[in-house]
Motif scaffolding. Structure first.
Motif, mmCIF file in Angstrom:
data_model
loop_
_atom_site.group_PDB
_atom_site.id
_atom_site.type_symbol
_atom_site.label_atom_id
_atom_site.label_comp_id
_atom_site.label_asym_id
_atom_site.label_seq_id
_atom_site.Cartn_x
_atom_site.Cartn_y
_atom_site.Cartn_z
ATOM 1 N N ALA A 1 0.820 -1.218 0.000
ATOM 2 C CA ALA A 1 0.000 0.000 0.000
ATOM 3 C C ALA A 1 0.850 1.262 0.000
ATOM 4 O O ALA A 1 0.315 2.371 0.089
ATOM 5 C CB ALA A 1 -0.938 -0.004 1.210
ATOM 6 N N GLY A 2 2.172 1.100 -0.066
ATOM 7 C CA GLY A 2 3.058 2.258 -0.061
ATOM 8 C C GLY A 2 3.292 2.847 1.314
ATOM 9 O O GLY A 2 3.762 3.988 1.449
ATOM 10 N N VAL A 3 2.991 2.064 2.357
ATOM 11 C CA VAL A 3 3.126 2.520 3.739
ATOM 12 C C VAL A 3 4.282 1.772 4.398
ATOM 13 O O VAL A 3 4.432 0.557 4.229
ATOM 14 C CB VAL A 3 1.817 2.278 4.519
ATOM 15 C CG1 VAL A 3 1.994 2.550 6.016
ATOM 16 C CG2 VAL A 3 0.701 3.155 3.946
ATOM 17 N N LEU A 4 5.112 2.491 5.140
ATOM 18 C CA LEU A 4 6.226 1.887 5.863
ATOM 19 C C LEU A 4 5.726 1.219 7.141
ATOM 20 O O LEU A 4 4.701 1.613 7.706
ATOM 21 C CB LEU A 4 7.258 2.959 6.210
ATOM 22 C CG LEU A 4 7.899 3.673 5.019
ATOM 23 C CD1 LEU A 4 8.609 4.941 5.482
ATOM 24 C CD2 LEU A 4 8.877 2.734 4.303
ATOM 25 N N TYR A 5 6.455 0.217 7.594
ATOM 26 C CA TYR A 5 6.060 -0.519 8.802
ATOM 27 C C TYR A 5 7.278 -0.689 9.693
ATOM 28 O O TYR A 5 8.331 -1.163 9.244
ATOM 29 C CB TYR A 5 5.495 -1.889 8.423
ATOM 30 C CG TYR A 5 4.975 -2.712 9.576
ATOM 31 C CD1 TYR A 5 3.642 -2.640 9.974
ATOM 32 C CD2 TYR A 5 5.822 -3.582 10.275
ATOM 33 C CE1 TYR A 5 3.157 -3.406 11.023
ATOM 34 C CE2 TYR A 5 5.349 -4.356 11.334
ATOM 35 C CZ TYR A 5 4.012 -4.263 11.702
ATOM 36 O OH TYR A 5 3.529 -5.031 12.750
ATOM 37 N N LEU A 6 7.142 -0.278 10.944
ATOM 38 C CA LEU A 6 8.202 -0.461 11.935
ATOM 39 C C LEU A 6 7.706 -1.431 12.999
ATOM 40 O O LEU A 6 6.717 -1.166 13.691
ATOM 41 C CB LEU A 6 8.587 0.873 12.572
ATOM 42 C CG LEU A 6 9.881 0.872 13.402
ATOM 43 C CD1 LEU A 6 11.093 0.591 12.509
ATOM 44 C CD2 LEU A 6 10.070 2.196 14.131
ATOM 45 N N ASP A 7 8.367 -2.567 13.075
ATOM 46 C CA ASP A 7 8.086 -3.581 14.098
ATOM 47 C C ASP A 7 8.696 -3.052 15.391
ATOM 48 O O ASP A 7 9.913 -3.088 15.570
ATOM 49 C CB ASP A 7 8.738 -4.886 13.639
ATOM 50 C CG ASP A 7 8.525 -6.051 14.591
ATOM 51 O OD1 ASP A 7 7.595 -5.997 15.409
ATOM 52 O OD2 ASP A 7 9.300 -7.031 14.498
ATOM 53 N N ALA A 8 7.854 -2.531 16.301
ATOM 54 C CA ALA A 8 8.375 -1.720 17.408
ATOM 55 C C ALA A 8 7.740 -2.064 18.749
ATOM 56 O O ALA A 8 7.110 -1.219 19.394
ATOM 57 C CB ALA A 8 8.165 -0.244 17.101
ATOM 58 N N PRO A 9 7.897 -3.308 19.230
ATOM 59 C CA PRO A 9 7.378 -3.635 20.563
ATOM 60 C C PRO A 9 8.024 -2.775 21.642
ATOM 61 O O PRO A 9 9.177 -2.339 21.505
ATOM 62 C CB PRO A 9 7.763 -5.109 20.744
ATOM 63 C CG PRO A 9 7.980 -5.619 19.359
ATOM 64 C CD PRO A 9 8.526 -4.458 18.578
#
Length: 287
Positions: free
Chosen positions: A100-108
């Protein structure tokens, strides 16, 4: 913790909207300076969307469910996902966001509500450089420590699961040791005074034992978190062919606490499982 993060970001000079299925904290946040507007109205202007929900199912529902957030975000916005989830789930969310052109940060996150409110969280993050760069202004205001653990989603969640294994076991071990001491005439007060200065201590012991001593089970971190988080640990362990018997034993104790109706109270209340079995009366309880 979500409220604390929102408050810390606001204090750091950001324009912050707070949304919750429970309207009371969202209304309170606006009264304290949070921005006005519905999510539908503001989503396409967001730089960072921070999700602090319970589990993977809620994360997926917010991002891609009936009222999906991701399609409303602008290209290049970043989702900072803070729930404890399996690493594979984090990778799946990253892939779907990327399409979708969105960045994702795996950030627990780690540190509880107190450190969230003071902007002193520890964040175990992984994601591409662009995601870190997009989230950096917010990370700098809500966290004391940000560990950068990899260039794609998954390692952050793997580290959080490892942390939760220890945290959940340590709370249960605190409860077991404190109540064991009581069977031998060691008062909870003496237990904390001595063990906190001895080799058997832990951060969780020093943080949670005072809740038992005070008879105060206001949920800073609830019992209900641990069947979920330790369940995730065991799910990951099974996939890896790894035996985790200590985790399984701790999980069983939290399950008993839930069965006793303690799911919504502070996780130090797992001590009540041991107390009931041994016929002990904890501080603040009627004789």
């Amino acid at each position: 913790m979500g409220y604390g993060i929102a408050a810390s970001a606001l204090r750091g000079g950001h324009h912050v909207w707070g949304f919750d299925v429970n309207t009371t904290p969202a209304d309170r946040f606006r009264q304290e300076g949070g921005a006005e507007g519905t999510l539908a109205d503001v989503a396409d202007g967001l730089d960072v969307a921070i999700l602090v929900v319970l589990n993977a199912a809620q994360t997926e529902e917010v991002l891609f469910g009936a009222d999906a957030l991701v399609p409303r975000l602008r290209q290049g916005a970043v989702v900072m996902s803070c729930a404890t989830v399996p690493p594979q789930f984090a990778r799946d969310m990253e892939t779907r966001c990327s399409k979708a052109g969105v960045l994702y940060l795996d950030a627990p996150i780690s540190g509880g509500a107190v450190k969230a409110a003071s902007g002193d969280l520890t964040i175990m993050a992984s994601g591409p450089d662009a995601a870190f760069a997009a989230a950096r202004p917010v990370l700098d205001t809500v966290a004391a420590t940000v560990f950068e653990l990899g260039d794609s989603a998954g390692p952050g969640s793997a580290m959080k699961a490892t942390n939760q294994l220890l945290a959940g076991v340590h709370i249960a071990a605190m409860a077991e040791a404190l109540t064991f001491g009581m069977t031998q005439g060691v008062t909870p007060e003496a237990f904390l005074k001595v063990i906190s200065k001895s080799a058997g201590t832990s951060w969780m012991l020093e943080n949670r034992a005072p809740h038992v001593i005070d008879g105060d089970y206001t949920p800073r971190s609830s019992v209900n978190i641990w069947p979920k988080d330790l369940g995730i640990v065991l799910e990951i362990a099974e996939d890896a062919g790894f035996d985790a018997p200590i985790t399984a034993t701790a999980l069983a104790q939290y399950g008993k606490a839930v069965e006793m109706g303690l799911g919504g109270v502070d996780d130090a209340a797992v001590a009540k499982v041991y107390a009931r079995q041994a016929g002990l009366t904890l501080p603040g309880e009627d004789e």
